[in-house]
Structure formats: structure tokens, C-alpha cells
Design an enzyme around this catalytic site. Structure first.
Site, PDB file in Angstrom:
ATOM      1  N   ASP A  26     -48.864  32.036  69.964  1.00 18.08           N
ATOM      2  CA  ASP A  26     -48.640  33.316  70.642  1.00 18.08           C
ATOM      3  C   ASP A  26     -49.146  33.275  72.083  1.00 18.08           C
ATOM      4  OD1 ASP A  26     -47.733  35.920  70.810  1.00 18.08           O
ATOM      5  OD2 ASP A  26     -49.575  36.802  70.019  1.00 18.08           O
ATOM      6  N   HIS A  43     -41.866  30.358  77.178  1.00 23.47           N
ATOM      7  CA  HIS A  43     -41.371  29.708  75.956  1.00 23.47           C
ATOM      8  C   HIS A  43     -41.101  28.226  76.226  1.00 23.47           C
ATOM      9  CE1 HIS A  43     -41.324  33.496  73.982  1.00 23.47           C
ATOM     10  NE2 HIS A  43     -40.298  33.993  74.633  1.00 23.47           N
ATOM     11  N   LEU A 137     -46.574  12.795  58.838  1.00 20.41           N
ATOM     12  CA  LEU A 137     -46.914  14.206  59.063  1.00 20.41           C
ATOM     13  C   LEU A 137     -45.752  15.061  58.581  1.00 20.41           C
ATOM     14  CD1 LEU A 137     -48.742  16.425  60.523  1.00 20.41           C
ATOM     15  CD2 LEU A 137     -47.203  16.122  62.470  1.00 20.41           C
TER      16      LEU A 137
HETATM   17  C1  IPE Z   1     -45.975  36.230  66.016  1.00 16.90           C
HETATM   18  O1  IPE Z   1     -46.086  36.563  67.355  1.00 16.90           O
HETATM   19  C2  IPE Z   1     -44.739  35.425  65.767  1.00 16.90           C
HETATM   20  C3  IPE Z   1     -44.673  34.106  66.408  1.00 16.90           C
HETATM   21  C4  IPE Z   1     -45.582  33.531  67.126  1.00 16.90           C
HETATM   22  C5  IPE Z   1     -43.459  33.396  66.167  1.00 16.90           C
HETATM   23  P1  IPE Z   1     -45.636  37.999  67.906  1.00 16.90           P
HETATM   24  O2  IPE Z   1     -45.967  38.009  69.349  1.00 16.90           O
HETATM   25  O3  IPE Z   1     -44.223  38.269  67.537  1.00 16.90           O
HETATM   26  O4  IPE Z   1     -46.581  38.968  67.071  1.00 16.90           O
HETATM   27  P2  IPE Z   1     -46.946  40.506  67.288  1.00 16.90           P
HETATM   28  O5  IPE Z   1     -45.657  41.251  67.354  1.00 16.90           O
HETATM   29  O6  IPE Z   1     -47.719  40.610  68.560  1.00 16.90           O
HETATM   30  O7  IPE Z   1     -47.791  40.860  66.107  1.00 16.90           O
HETATM   31  C1  IPE Z   2     -44.974  33.663  71.078  1.00 18.57           C
HETATM   32  O1  IPE Z   2     -45.206  34.149  72.357  1.00 18.57           O
HETATM   33  C2  IPE Z   2     -43.589  33.120  70.914  1.00 18.57           C
HETATM   34  C3  IPE Z   2     -42.722  33.894  70.016  1.00 18.57           C
HETATM   35  C4  IPE Z   2     -43.030  34.991  69.375  1.00 18.57           C
HETATM   36  C5  IPE Z   2     -41.382  33.388  69.840  1.00 18.57           C
HETATM   37  P1  IPE Z   2     -44.802  35.648  72.753  1.00 18.57           P
HETATM   38  O2  IPE Z   2     -43.404  35.631  73.237  1.00 18.57           O
HETATM   39  O3  IPE Z   2     -45.080  36.571  71.642  1.00 18.57           O
HETATM   40  O4  IPE Z   2     -45.788  35.900  73.965  1.00 18.57           O
HETATM   41  P2  IPE Z   2     -46.584  37.233  74.283  1.00 18.57           P
HETATM   42  O5  IPE Z   2     -47.376  37.600  73.052  1.00 18.57           O
HETATM   43  O6  IPE Z   2     -45.577  38.284  74.622  1.00 18.57           O
HETATM   44  O7  IPE Z   2     -47.460  36.866  75.423  1.00 18.57           O
HETATM   45 MG    MG Z   3     -46.686  37.684  71.112  1.00 20.73          MG
END
Ligand code: IPE
Ligand code: IPE
Ligand code: MG
Length: 254
Positions: A26, A43, A137
Site C-alpha cells: 500500500d 504503481h 519460491l
Molecule cells: C489494499 O489497499 C489493497 C491492495 C494493496 C491491493 P487499499 O489502498 O485498497 O486499502 P484501503 O481501501 O485503504 O483499506
Molecule cells: C496500493 O497503493 C496499490 C493498490 C491498491 C492497487 P494505493 O494505490 O492504495 O496507494 P495509496 O494508498 O492511495 O497511497
Molecule cells: Mg491504498
């Protein structure tokens, strides 16, 4: 501080290394926004962290790595971001196949992939097939995965088996239920890492993380490098996993 130079200097105590590590990757969006860049730049940058984390798992002899790439709730994001994530998944699978083979990585995608574009589904199946004999792995990518989805699809499978008479309801115990989930032939995760500072599970491995050690770091996923991973492993090595027993009981059995 040259953090990379520290990595690997102090050997971790064998047996205190996790067998299975699960990660909520995240913070990509915030990483990009902090640089004044669009979210997709985050990303893209996150792919490098995936690569380095895989390398570290191999270096430490960790056997299973499960990465949360796209949750069942991420469909709520803007269409353009979803499309970008799909494209990135497809191109990464294409680009990384050779490396997965040379590193003996077995790829599995867990989640309801039927919702993905046909081209991506084909690529997923082809990559899984090509790598299924690899043993170094097990890399599980959770995509369109949700912990509740997994529990529900397991319950459905068992209900169908009971209706057809293959099992009776009394057969259903933790082992049988676990086998019906989509992560069913690897041990439960020992260590669960979430980057990006949030302290929540966001519908990741609900069934499988009943006794997993949780580790939260404010590092944003694109900044999660070998040194950050090492910090998580060090923290894990200091935990006492009691599984309901007392500390004294565990010490007596050492
Ligand atoms: C969780 O992250 C899902 C992934 C990393 C794929 P999110 O950014 O979507 O989670 P919330 O919405 O903040 O809980
Ligand atoms: C995690 O990073 C990746 C996915 C959920 C696909 P985010 O896109 O949730 O990044 P933030 O949380 O908005 O910074
Ligand atoms: Mg996020």
C-alpha cells in the site's frame, strides 16, 4: 546511512524466519502524489519493490510470498486507474516470465480472475502453467481477491459437496474448510506486512491470518526496499508465537 550495506550482515536465527510472508503493498498513490506525479507513476514504481522483495525472499530462503495486488474493493477506483493496473499486471507478467523461470519461482494467482480482461486471464493461466514445476519460491499474487470472497466460495463448494452427498455436514472441520479456500496447500502466513501506514487488514487473508504476526510500517510501497524488509524480518524474529499457550510452557519445551 547506506541501508543496503546493512542487509544480510547479521544472520537471522534459523527457525525464526517466516516460511510464508504476506504483504499488503500500500501507498503507491501517496508516493506519487508527494512527488507531484500522477498515481500511476506510483504503481509503476511499485513494480521495482515487488522485484526486490521477491529477490530478498529467495536470498533468505522464504518459501511462500503472497502479495495483495488488487482487492475485490479496488473496482471502486476510477476506471482509468483500474485499466492502468490491469495493463501493468499484464505487462509485468510478460516481462518477468524469464526471471521467474531462472529463479525457479512458481506463480499462482489467487482471486476471482474471471472478472479480468480475457487477454489477462490467458496470460495468467499461461504463466501459472509455465512455472508450475518450479520449487524455490511460491509466489501468490492476490488479484480481485477478498478474504470474505474466499470464505464464501469455500462455503459454497462445501455446500455443493454436501448436497451431492460427497460429504456430510459433520465432516466440515477447520482442515476441510481450509482445503476449500483458494490458498490451500501452503502453510498459513507467519508474517503479514502492510506498508503505507494504515493499520487495517482491508479484507486480505481473513481465514488464513488467524494466527499471523502483523507488522505495519509507514514506508510507502515504492520505498519498501531490502533494508525495510529486513526490519520486518528482524521484528518477526523477536516475537514469541504462543498459539494460546503460556510463555512458560513454550520455554519449557525449548
Ligand atoms: C489494499 O489497499 C489493497 C491492495 C494493496 C491491493 P487499499 O489502498 O485498497 O486499502 P484501503 O481501501 O485503504 O483499506
Ligand atoms: C496500493 O497503493 C496499490 C493498490 C491498491 C492497487 P494505493 O494505490 O492504495 O496507494 P495509496 O494508498 O492511495 O497511497
Ligand atoms: Mg491504498
Amino acid at each position: 546511512m547506506n541501508s543496503d550495506a546493512d542487509v544480510g550482515e547479521i544472520p537471522l536465527v534459523a527457525g525464526q524466519l517466516p516460511v510464508h510472508v504476506a504483504i499488503i503493498m500500500d501507498g503507491n498513490g501517496r508516493w506519487a502524489e508527494a512527488r507531484g506525479e500522477p498515481r500511476h507513476a506510483g504503481h509503476r514504481a511499485g513494480v521495482a519493490s515487488v522485484r526486490s522483495t521477491i529477490e530478498e525472499c529467495i536470498r533468505h530462503g522464504i518459501q511462500v510470498l503472497t502479495l495483495f495486488a488488487f482487492s475485490s474493493e479496488n473496482w471502486r477506483r476510477p476506471k482509468a486507474e483500474i485499466n492502468l493496473l490491469m495493463d501493468l499486471f499484464l505487462s509485468s507478467l510478460q516481462r518477468e516470465l524469464k526471471r521467474m523461470q531462472s529463479n525457479e519461482i512458481q506463480l499462482r494467482v489467487v482471486g476471482d480472475i474471471s472478472a479480468f480482461p480475457e487477454k489477462l486471464q490467458k496470460r495468467i493461466r499461461a504463466s501459472e502453467q509455465a512455472t508450475c514445476g518450479n520449487r524455490r519460491l511460491v509466489l501468490q499474487i492476490a488479484a480481485n481477491y477478498g478474504g470474505r470472497w474466499d470464505i464464501i466460495q469455500a462455503a459454497r463448494k462445501l455446500a455443493v459437496a454436501a448436497r451431492s452427498g460427497d460429504i456430510v455436514p459433520e465432516d466440515i472441520d477447520e482442515k476441510v474448510f481450509a482445503r476449500a479456500t483458494s490458498i490451500n496447500d501452503v502453510p498459513d502466513p507467519d508474517l503479514f506486512i502492510r506498508t503505507g501506514g494504515e493499520r487495517r487488514i482491508s479484507n486480505f487473508l481473513l481465514w488464513h491470518s488467524a494466527y499471523t504476526e502483523l507488522y505495519f510500517t509507514s514506508a510507502l510501497w515504492p520505498d519498501f526496499d531490502a533494508a525495510e524488509f529486513r526490519r520486518a524480518l528482524d521484528d518477526y524474529a523477536r516475537r514469541q508465537r504462543r498459539f494460546g499457550q503460556t510463555g512458560a510452557q513454550l520455554e519449557a519445551s525449548d
